[in-house]
Design a protein around this motif. Sequence first.
Motif, PDB file in Angstrom:
ATOM      1  N   VAL A 128      33.521  42.841  40.440  1.00 30.83           N
ATOM      2  CA  VAL A 128      34.363  42.690  39.502  1.00 30.83           C
ATOM      3  C   VAL A 128      35.124  41.174  39.335  1.00 30.83           C
ATOM      4  O   VAL A 128      35.230  40.597  40.285  1.00 30.83           O
ATOM      5  CB  VAL A 128      35.433  43.427  39.758  1.00 30.83           C
ATOM      6  CG1 VAL A 128      36.544  43.252  38.500  1.00 30.83           C
ATOM      7  CG2 VAL A 128      35.141  45.054  39.998  1.00 30.83           C
ATOM      8  N   GLN A 174      38.271  40.878  34.520  1.00 29.92           N
ATOM      9  CA  GLN A 174      38.053  42.196  34.825  1.00 29.92           C
ATOM     10  C   GLN A 174      36.863  42.825  34.231  1.00 29.92           C
ATOM     11  O   GLN A 174      36.456  44.023  33.905  1.00 29.92           O
ATOM     12  CB  GLN A 174      39.326  42.902  34.226  1.00 29.92           C
ATOM     13  CG  GLN A 174      40.691  42.766  34.986  1.00 29.92           C
ATOM     14  CD  GLN A 174      40.455  43.120  36.357  1.00 29.92           C
ATOM     15  OE1 GLN A 174      40.338  44.374  36.895  1.00 29.92           O
ATOM     16  NE2 GLN A 174      40.634  42.108  37.284  1.00 29.92           N
ATOM     17  N   THR A 212      47.240  48.500  39.784  1.00 26.68           N
ATOM     18  CA  THR A 212      46.073  49.236  39.535  1.00 26.68           C
ATOM     19  C   THR A 212      46.080  50.366  40.574  1.00 26.68           C
ATOM     20  O   THR A 212      45.317  51.484  40.043  1.00 26.68           O
ATOM     21  CB  THR A 212      44.930  48.058  39.966  1.00 26.68           C
ATOM     22  OG1 THR A 212      44.759  47.237  39.159  1.00 26.68           O
ATOM     23  CG2 THR A 212      43.459  48.841  40.100  1.00 26.68           C
TER      24      THR A 212
END
Length: 230
Positions: free
Chosen positions: A130, A135, A189
Amino acid sequence: MILRKDSGLQIAMAAPLLDIKALRENGEIEGYGSTFGGEPDSYGDVIAPGAYTESLADHKAAGTMPKMFWQHDSREPIGKWVEAKEDDKGLFLRGQLNMGVQRAREAYELLKAGDIDGLSIGYRIREYKVDAETQVWTLQKLDLKEVSVVSIGANSNATVSSVKALKAATELTDKLKAGDRLTEREFETWLKGLGFSNSQAERAARVHLKGQGEPADADQALAFLQALRG
């Protein structure tokens, strides 16, 4: 991409790809289940060349092929894929609709009329990376389970957020258990992956972490989560 559970496994499903190359009267179908590289798709993913190499080799060794389903529904097989290979463009597939099955005949007629024209892959992620800034997920190795004939309309609201959030939450939980600290973004997250809404997670991260002036450690984060959930 959406997330479904199949025999206890979490399987991601990619956005439909409008790349069916051939459809013959006997139900033979050819097309691409996914393409490599380029710009991220609508879900922020890029599939790396070679992502299917190991999985296709595993299928060959086992004498199997990815399944052909209707709309990713394992209860509705509509034929079989007889060839699956990587080329410079992506994952090329050649298959045969089972014209003795009502759903397959319906799929054929819809494809022939141009009412649907998408293929979509179902897979498990083996390896990925990632980009922390963008992102964007680069999927490096995939375990290919099935390739479905799909209608774009039925999948237009699907999102990859569920599978991504779940995987990220697991990794961040392991980080907390190891005694490491989470940044504000990681903490947000983590909460999203545990089922909090975007607004709840963003508010929690802003209030808790910015208020503290430093990243959260494991005890702080877990205590805060417990308080949030009552």
